[in-house]
Design a protein around this motif. Structure first.
Motif, mmCIF file in Angstrom:
data_model
loop_
_atom_site.group_PDB
_atom_site.id
_atom_site.type_symbol
_atom_site.label_atom_id
_atom_site.label_comp_id
_atom_site.label_asym_id
_atom_site.label_seq_id
_atom_site.Cartn_x
_atom_site.Cartn_y
_atom_site.Cartn_z
ATOM 1 N N THR A 145 -34.711 -9.420 30.502
ATOM 2 C CA THR A 145 -35.234 -10.506 29.665
ATOM 3 C C THR A 145 -36.657 -10.227 29.186
ATOM 4 O OG1 THR A 145 -35.937 -11.727 31.641
ATOM 5 C CG2 THR A 145 -33.755 -12.246 30.777
ATOM 6 N N THR A 146 -37.195 -9.043 29.506
ATOM 7 C CA THR A 146 -38.483 -8.612 28.942
ATOM 8 C C THR A 146 -38.381 -7.115 28.614
ATOM 9 O OG1 THR A 146 -39.466 -7.849 31.025
ATOM 10 C CG2 THR A 146 -39.781 -10.181 30.474
ATOM 11 N N ALA A 166 -40.742 -12.515 26.271
ATOM 12 C CA ALA A 166 -39.648 -12.967 27.152
ATOM 13 C C ALA A 166 -38.593 -13.710 26.333
ATOM 14 C CB ALA A 166 -40.209 -13.879 28.241
ATOM 15 N N GLY A 170 -32.694 -16.479 28.393
ATOM 16 C CA GLY A 170 -32.713 -15.673 29.617
ATOM 17 C C GLY A 170 -31.361 -15.462 30.272
ATOM 18 N N ASN A 288 -35.608 -18.182 33.861
ATOM 19 C CA ASN A 288 -36.417 -17.385 34.794
ATOM 20 C C ASN A 288 -35.605 -16.594 35.815
ATOM 21 O OD1 ASN A 288 -38.965 -18.039 33.795
ATOM 22 N ND2 ASN A 288 -38.955 -20.015 34.874
ATOM 23 N N ASP A 291 -35.592 -12.612 35.531
ATOM 24 C CA ASP A 291 -36.949 -12.096 35.731
ATOM 25 C C ASP A 291 -37.309 -12.153 37.213
ATOM 26 O OD1 ASP A 291 -39.553 -11.168 34.758
ATOM 27 O OD2 ASP A 291 -40.236 -13.091 35.527
#
Ligand code: TXA
Ligand code: MG
Length: 332
Positions: A145-146, A166, A170, A288, A291
């Protein structure tokens, strides 16, 4: 091969024109992209990801007009795409004959979505044809996701990662099959919820067999259908605050274990504990999750203990990814 992280869609497209797949940001996860009609570049996607070629790819189009060049459309496809595109909804449709077997794994259907992320859309416009893109991770690893996640997993194997920050959602897109329009079927939970689709269609979606299997019985370690997995073994529990493990897992629970809470617990956080949503919002938690798993995986934890979400809305997608990431499912 040296991997460059940059912010130029033009430069990413130069590499595509040279026959090299590149990582591009979407609103769901980063994708590893190749032009739909460049078979040699698509072959490189499979080898870079170490992904079996019997696992078909999603075609990314700019709009409904471009969709019509790729798949058969119907009035139902038109209303669904008017409502949910651009965005994280993938539709499985009957393919047009020009779509290669390499994209569809030899099937008569093709999965198509229309990304929202502007850098990805720019790349499609610049290259002038749809882009195929699986998630930009090695087979069975956690989706990125990044740009840094992509670099950690695919660095040295691809020339360019287009950094768009980001990803908003996600989690990978929701997949719905419309091959039998009397039975729209959910193939993968995602950001567009089953409830939202059911409300729009005025009937509940049919759940594909694998999607339904979220209510999994406890399985012995290793028996799980591995996917989205961190390298560190993940133990999935119902509720992590005050969790008491069964006796056979006590030693593991007490030995350098990281904790992933959905919402803030009522006591201060210790080292190795993270909270997916400080604001107690399941959408934030979903954005999130990967990540958090990627970060814990780079640290020296022996195990990761995570808790499930309530099984509604985006919580279903969250639980689906958690159960696939789990080494042992200890939910009641
Ligand atoms: O959000 C997403 O969908 C991301 C971003 C990059 O767009 N892409 C993504 O691709 O998650 P991938 O390859 O990791 O997952 C695609 C899924 C696979 O599980 C594949 O089996 C399924 O889509 N799929 C592709 N074509 C299909 C088809 N014709 N019929 C059924 N499933 C299909
Ligand atoms: Mg994937």
């Amino acid at each position: 091969m040296k991997t460059i992280i940059g912010t130029s869609a033009e430069e990413a497209v130069c590499w595509l024109k040279r026959g090299e797949p590149v990582a591009l940001p979407t609103e769901t996860v980063y994708g590893l992209a190749a032009p739909l009609f460049s078979e040699a570049t698509i072959r490189k996607i499979y080898s870079v990801k170490q992904r079996p070629t019997n696992n078909p790819l999603i075609v990314h189009v700019l709009n409904f007009e471009q969709l019509k060049t790729v798949a058969e459309t119907t009035p139902l496809v038109q209303v669904l795409t008017e409502r949910f595109w651009s965005g994280p909804l993938t539709l499985v449709l009957k393919k047009k004959p020009c779509i290669s077997d390499l994209v569809t794994a030899g099937q008569a259907s093709v999965a198509v979505r229309c990304p929202q992320a502007s850098l990805f859309r720019q790349a499609i416009e610049l290259i002038g044809e749809p882009l195929v893109a699986p998630s930009a991770n090695r087979f069975q690893h956690v989706s990125p996701t990044t740009a840094m996640h992509v670099l950690n997993d695919l660095g040295g194997r691809i020339p360019y990662i287009l950094d768009g920050g980001a990803c908003t959602f996600g989690l990978e897109s929701t997949i719905v099959s419309l091959l039998d329009e009397t039975q729209p079927t959910l193939l993968r939970y995602g950001p567009i919820t089953a409830e939202a689709l059911g409300t729009f269609l005025n009937r509940p979606l049919v759940m594909a067999k694998d999607v339904v299997s979220e209510q999994k019985p406890h399985l012995a370690p290793g028996l799980y259908k591995k996917h989205y997995s961190p390298q560190t073994p993940l133990y999935l529990v119902g509720n992590l605050a005050d969790y008491v493990p069964p006796p056979r897992y006590k030693a593991i629970f007490e030995d350098r274990a990281a904790h992933v809470f959905l919402f803030p617990p009522s006591r201060p956080l210790r080292e190795g504990e993270c909270v997916l949503s400080p604001n107690r919002d399941l959408n934030e938690a979903a954005s999130n999750l990967f990540d958090c798993l990627q970060t814990l995986d780079t640290q020296d934890w022996r195990s990761i203990w995570a808790e499930e979400a309530s099984n509604e809305g985006i919580g279903r997608a969250l639980n689906d990814r958690l159960s696939r990431a789990a080494y042992v499912d200890l939910r009641d």
